[in-house]
Each structure stands twice: as C-alpha cells, then as structure tokens.
Motif scaffolding. Structure first.
Motif, mmCIF file in Angstrom:
data_model
loop_
_atom_site.group_PDB
_atom_site.id
_atom_site.type_symbol
_atom_site.label_atom_id
_atom_site.label_comp_id
_atom_site.label_asym_id
_atom_site.label_seq_id
_atom_site.Cartn_x
_atom_site.Cartn_y
_atom_site.Cartn_z
ATOM 1 N N LEU A 18 16.876 6.050 5.601
ATOM 2 C CA LEU A 18 15.315 6.453 5.323
ATOM 3 C C LEU A 18 15.099 6.448 6.702
ATOM 4 O O LEU A 18 15.647 5.733 7.790
ATOM 5 C CB LEU A 18 14.679 5.275 4.747
ATOM 6 C CG LEU A 18 14.601 5.249 3.335
ATOM 7 C CD1 LEU A 18 13.850 3.757 3.019
ATOM 8 C CD2 LEU A 18 13.995 6.224 2.769
ATOM 9 N N ARG A 19 13.959 7.215 7.381
ATOM 10 C CA ARG A 19 13.309 7.256 8.314
ATOM 11 C C ARG A 19 12.059 6.946 8.397
ATOM 12 O O ARG A 19 11.152 7.663 7.584
ATOM 13 C CB ARG A 19 13.537 8.811 9.009
ATOM 14 C CG ARG A 19 13.026 8.770 10.365
ATOM 15 C CD ARG A 19 12.883 10.195 11.062
ATOM 16 N NE ARG A 19 11.704 10.973 10.778
ATOM 17 C CZ ARG A 19 11.398 12.321 10.955
ATOM 18 N NH1 ARG A 19 11.904 12.778 12.145
ATOM 19 N NH2 ARG A 19 10.335 12.577 10.464
ATOM 20 N N ASP A 61 19.947 -8.489 15.575
ATOM 21 C CA ASP A 61 21.393 -8.486 15.526
ATOM 22 C C ASP A 61 21.902 -7.606 14.150
ATOM 23 O O ASP A 61 22.904 -6.994 14.119
ATOM 24 C CB ASP A 61 21.929 -9.905 15.954
ATOM 25 C CG ASP A 61 21.902 -10.451 17.103
ATOM 26 O OD1 ASP A 61 22.312 -11.392 17.662
ATOM 27 O OD2 ASP A 61 21.857 -9.407 18.124
ATOM 28 N N SER A 62 21.158 -8.085 13.154
ATOM 29 C CA SER A 62 21.511 -7.769 11.913
ATOM 30 C C SER A 62 21.411 -6.142 11.647
ATOM 31 O O SER A 62 22.086 -5.446 10.517
ATOM 32 C CB SER A 62 20.846 -8.429 10.566
ATOM 33 O OG SER A 62 19.576 -8.414 10.810
ATOM 34 N N VAL A 63 20.786 -5.543 12.520
ATOM 35 C CA VAL A 63 20.539 -3.990 12.339
ATOM 36 C C VAL A 63 21.005 -3.097 13.251
ATOM 37 O O VAL A 63 21.155 -2.038 13.210
ATOM 38 C CB VAL A 63 19.000 -3.682 12.164
ATOM 39 C CG1 VAL A 63 18.483 -4.524 11.123
ATOM 40 C CG2 VAL A 63 18.185 -3.760 13.602
ATOM 41 N N LYS A 64 21.705 -3.789 14.173
ATOM 42 C CA LYS A 64 22.666 -3.113 15.498
ATOM 43 C C LYS A 64 23.602 -2.340 14.790
ATOM 44 O O LYS A 64 24.344 -2.473 14.077
ATOM 45 C CB LYS A 64 22.987 -4.045 16.651
ATOM 46 C CG LYS A 64 22.121 -4.618 17.375
ATOM 47 C CD LYS A 64 22.595 -5.561 18.318
ATOM 48 C CE LYS A 64 21.603 -6.163 19.207
ATOM 49 N NZ LYS A 64 22.265 -7.176 20.124
ATOM 50 N N GLY A 65 23.448 -0.743 15.469
ATOM 51 C CA GLY A 65 24.714 0.172 14.940
ATOM 52 C C GLY A 65 24.054 0.799 13.605
ATOM 53 O O GLY A 65 24.721 1.620 13.283
ATOM 54 N N ARG A 66 23.066 0.270 13.034
ATOM 55 C CA ARG A 66 22.761 0.927 11.844
ATOM 56 C C ARG A 66 21.074 1.502 11.860
ATOM 57 O O ARG A 66 21.059 2.568 11.351
ATOM 58 C CB ARG A 66 22.471 -0.052 10.800
ATOM 59 C CG ARG A 66 23.998 -0.819 10.275
ATOM 60 C CD ARG A 66 23.859 -1.560 9.098
ATOM 61 N NE ARG A 66 22.899 -2.616 9.000
ATOM 62 C CZ ARG A 66 21.697 -2.746 8.369
ATOM 63 N NH1 ARG A 66 21.515 -2.081 7.475
ATOM 64 N NH2 ARG A 66 21.090 -3.997 8.226
ATOM 65 N N PHE A 67 20.352 0.927 12.752
ATOM 66 C CA PHE A 67 19.067 1.180 13.001
ATOM 67 C C PHE A 67 18.812 1.952 14.159
ATOM 68 O O PHE A 67 19.496 1.403 15.349
ATOM 69 C CB PHE A 67 18.016 0.249 12.630
ATOM 70 C CG PHE A 67 17.804 -0.431 11.410
ATOM 71 C CD1 PHE A 67 18.780 -0.039 10.303
ATOM 72 C CD2 PHE A 67 16.713 -1.128 10.955
ATOM 73 C CE1 PHE A 67 18.586 -0.446 8.962
ATOM 74 C CE2 PHE A 67 16.742 -1.704 9.919
ATOM 75 C CZ PHE A 67 17.382 -1.158 8.790
ATOM 76 N N ASN A 83 19.969 3.662 8.761
ATOM 77 C CA ASN A 83 21.331 4.093 7.916
ATOM 78 C C ASN A 83 21.977 2.781 7.246
ATOM 79 O O ASN A 83 21.654 1.771 7.841
ATOM 80 C CB ASN A 83 22.227 4.864 8.949
ATOM 81 C CG ASN A 83 21.615 6.041 9.487
ATOM 82 O OD1 ASN A 83 20.912 6.913 8.704
ATOM 83 N ND2 ASN A 83 21.805 6.199 10.783
ATOM 84 N N SER A 84 22.868 3.246 6.549
ATOM 85 C CA SER A 84 23.677 2.183 5.847
ATOM 86 C C SER A 84 22.863 0.894 5.414
ATOM 87 O O SER A 84 23.214 -0.333 5.670
ATOM 88 C CB SER A 84 24.704 1.584 6.930
ATOM 89 O OG SER A 84 25.596 2.609 7.353
ATOM 90 N N LEU A 85 21.721 1.291 4.840
ATOM 91 C CA LEU A 85 21.043 0.404 4.267
ATOM 92 C C LEU A 85 21.687 -0.546 3.217
ATOM 93 O O LEU A 85 22.410 -0.355 2.479
ATOM 94 C CB LEU A 85 19.540 1.026 3.657
ATOM 95 C CG LEU A 85 18.620 1.271 4.786
ATOM 96 C CD1 LEU A 85 17.865 2.314 4.173
ATOM 97 C CD2 LEU A 85 17.916 0.342 5.250
ATOM 98 N N LYS A 86 21.027 -1.898 3.350
ATOM 99 C CA LYS A 86 21.514 -3.115 2.692
ATOM 100 C C LYS A 86 20.588 -3.545 1.885
ATOM 101 O O LYS A 86 19.440 -3.517 2.418
ATOM 102 C CB LYS A 86 22.185 -4.186 3.454
ATOM 103 C CG LYS A 86 23.141 -3.652 4.214
ATOM 104 C CD LYS A 86 23.682 -4.784 5.317
ATOM 105 C CE LYS A 86 24.863 -4.279 6.174
ATOM 106 N NZ LYS A 86 25.324 -5.290 7.121
ATOM 107 N N PRO A 87 20.641 -4.066 0.715
ATOM 108 C CA PRO A 87 19.576 -4.976 0.095
ATOM 109 C C PRO A 87 18.918 -5.904 0.775
ATOM 110 O O PRO A 87 17.443 -6.093 0.341
ATOM 111 C CB PRO A 87 20.390 -5.661 -1.165
ATOM 112 C CG PRO A 87 21.489 -5.039 -1.289
ATOM 113 C CD PRO A 87 21.895 -4.427 -0.168
#
Length: 115
Positions: A18-19, A61-67, A83-87
């Motif tokens: 999502l953006r 930290d939990s979103v590094k590399g994805r957001f 990107n690579s969104l998680k629940p």
C-alpha cells in the motif's frame, strides 16, 4: 492553519503493498519533521518513520527494509510506501508534522492486513 489529510489505507492481503499519502496545506513540508505513526487496538501509538529536510529517514526496526518514507515538495505531500505487509502492521496510521513547539496530526487512515 496547518492541515494534514491522509489517504491510501485499506484492506490488503499479507505480503501485499500500500502507499499512504499525507497532503499538507497551510505551510511547506520543508519546515517540519514529518512522521508516520500507527496505533493498533489496545496499543500505544508508535513512530513508524520520520523524515527531515536534511539527513536519512528513521524507521521503526520492525518495518526496516519494508517501508519507505518519501516526500514530494511540489505536491507538498509525504508518502509511506509499505511492502511485504504483515498482519501485525494492522493499525490506524497517522501523519504528523512537528516544528519547534507546534505539532499537527491528520485524522488517520486504517490499514488492515488480513487474508
């Protein structure tokens, strides 16, 4: 009066993207530390990403590399590319603008990650 309006939230499956957009009016985003926060049910609001005029963005930290947080000065808009969104990314996402003692918030946009 500075106003922030978020958009782009919705329902997405795990692994999806999502953006989010934060359109700012009343002042230039260049004057502010711009941030994206999120708040999940029963949890405290947390800073997800922030960006200033000079320097590298900061990320939870939990979103590094994805957001990725970015900005468009011409549109006076800040984005959060997810990107690579998680629940566990499910939350209401808020845009924030801070300058000296002033802090402004948007109304929030819901992001739900579920299959």
């Amino acid at each position: 009066q500075v106003q922030l309006v978020e958009s782009g939230g919705g329902l997405v499956q795990p692994g999806g993207s999502l953006r989010l957009s934060c359109a700012v009016s009343g002042s230039s985003i260049g004057f502010y530390v711009m941030g994206w926060y999120r708040q999940a049910p029963g949890k405290q609001r947390e800073l997800v990403a922030s960006i200033i005029r000079v320097g590298a963005p900061n990320y939870l930290d939990s979103v590094k590399g994805r957001f990725t947080i970015s900005r468009d000065y011409a549109k006076n808009t800040v984005y959060l590319h997810m990107n690579s969104l998680k629940p566990e990314d499910t939350a209401v996402y808020y845009c924030n603008a801070v300058r000296l003692e002033s802090s402004y918030w948007g109304q929030g946009t819901q992001v739900t990650v579920s299959s």
